[in-house]
Scaffold this motif. Structure first.
Motif, PDB file in Angstrom:
ATOM      1  N   GLU A 107       6.579 -22.086 186.467  1.00 59.97           N
ATOM      2  CA  GLU A 107       6.986 -20.746 186.133  1.00 59.97           C
ATOM      3  C   GLU A 107       6.298 -20.360 184.903  1.00 59.97           C
ATOM      4  OE1 GLU A 107       9.476 -19.147 187.212  1.00 59.97           O
ATOM      5  OE2 GLU A 107       9.722 -20.700 188.910  1.00 59.97           O
ATOM      6  N   LYS A 110       3.254 -18.561 186.564  1.00 63.42           N
ATOM      7  CA  LYS A 110       3.660 -17.498 187.116  1.00 63.42           C
ATOM      8  C   LYS A 110       3.621 -16.401 186.177  1.00 63.42           C
ATOM      9  CE  LYS A 110       5.591 -19.434 191.366  1.00 63.42           C
ATOM     10  NZ  LYS A 110       6.917 -19.418 192.037  1.00 63.42           N
ATOM     11  N   LYS A 111       4.274 -16.685 185.035  1.00 65.86           N
ATOM     12  CA  LYS A 111       4.908 -15.508 184.090  1.00 65.86           C
ATOM     13  C   LYS A 111       3.338 -15.043 183.503  1.00 65.86           C
ATOM     14  CE  LYS A 111       7.360 -14.808 180.036  1.00 65.86           C
ATOM     15  NZ  LYS A 111       8.038 -15.321 178.812  1.00 65.86           N
ATOM     16  N   CYS A 115       2.059 -11.123 183.783  1.00 60.57           N
ATOM     17  CA  CYS A 115       1.825 -10.260 182.769  1.00 60.57           C
ATOM     18  C   CYS A 115       0.536 -10.132 182.210  1.00 60.57           C
ATOM     19  CB  CYS A 115       2.791 -11.156 181.404  1.00 60.57           C
ATOM     20  SG  CYS A 115       4.448 -11.299 182.083  1.00 60.57           S
ATOM     21  N   SER A 128       6.538  -5.958 180.287  1.00 61.61           N
ATOM     22  CA  SER A 128       8.012  -5.697 179.835  1.00 61.61           C
ATOM     23  C   SER A 128       8.200  -4.091 180.002  1.00 61.61           C
ATOM     24  CB  SER A 128       8.389  -6.034 178.269  1.00 61.61           C
ATOM     25  OG  SER A 128       7.566  -5.423 177.550  1.00 61.61           O
ATOM     26  N   HIS A 229       6.640 -10.723 173.259  1.00 63.63           N
ATOM     27  CA  HIS A 229       6.867 -11.060 174.610  1.00 63.63           C
ATOM     28  C   HIS A 229       5.989 -12.239 174.784  1.00 63.63           C
ATOM     29  CE1 HIS A 229       8.451 -10.119 178.739  1.00 63.63           C
ATOM     30  NE2 HIS A 229       6.925 -10.532 179.363  1.00 63.63           N
TER      31      HIS A 229
END
Length: 235
Positions: A107, A110-111, A115, A128, A229
């Protein structure tokens, strides 16, 4: 990482016969893998320092986050290669045991990939909704500011106040260049800087103050949103 352990003479030694045998089996499996064809370890980096920084609460840079992602992807690819080795997979069992117990933080990988453009080392707008809005507003404001200052600089040039139109940045604010003798062309301007010769003044016209203030505010907001973020204490 393995090279670092070897150079520092930190090669593990079994504390029991069973543990020593396990380490020998792992070494034999590693040799079997190399004999069957080299694995691609090019994407795996020593990210120990990066992880230590994250654990201590230090904010990671974009480059460091991308290094973590590359390493996670490359390590997982090695696992998949070993698992797909058919009849040889049993020979590699000691290595598979190590890798299967690893957390590949899918995860997180992937993030970061969603981003950040790791090729350009740039945080993407889609990171975001707030960041996308801030950047859109900043782009629009900069277009207005650039258009205004180009118009003023062209007027100064036509009036003989500068050799060629000049829009530049001083003290983090966009401004125009004008000869000291012609500073009257910007009656409501603020002098931000002077050239080393003293011939040219770099002035912020009164019309640009509000736009420059907004640019500073939006720039700070963008940086704050990027930082908030990517606070990843769980790395």
């Amino acid at each position: 990482m393995g090279q670092s352990i070897t150079r520092n003479a930190k090669i593990p030694i079994g504390k029991s016969k069973e543990e020593s045998q396990k380490l020998l089996d792992q070494t034999a499996a590693a040799l079997a893998v190399m004999e069957s064809g080299p694995l691609n370890f090019s994407g795996i980096e020593d990210i120990t320092r990066i992880l230590d920084s994250a654990v201590s609460g230090t904010l990671l840079t974009v480059g460091e986050l991308c290094a973590v992602r590359r390493t996670l992807r490359a390590a997982r690819a090695v696992l998949e290669r070993l698992k797909d080795s058919g009849d040889c997979s049993e020979r590699y069992a000691p290595l598979l045991e190590i890798l299967q117990n690893c957390s590949f933080e899918i995860e997180l990988e992937k993030k970061v990939g969603f981003c950040i453009d790791c090729n350009l080392s740039k945080i993407l707008d889609r990171a975001s909704e707030d960041l996308e809005v801030i950047r859109s507003e900043r782009k629009r404001n900069m277009e207005n500011l650039d258009r205004l200052l180009k118009r003023i600089s062209a007027h100064i040039f036509k009036a003989g106040g500068i050799d060629k139109p000049l829009v530049t940045k001083r003290r983090s604010r966009l401004c125009v260049g004008v000869r000291a003798s012609h500073r009257y062309l910007i009656p409501d301007g603020v002098v931000l800087n002077v050239s080393s010769s003293g011939v040219t003044y770099f002035m912020e016209p009164g019309e640009a103050v509000e736009l420059n203030n907004l640019e500073v505010m939006l720039s700070d907001s963008e940086k704050a949103e990027e930082i908030s973020h990517f606070e990843l204490p769980y790395i």
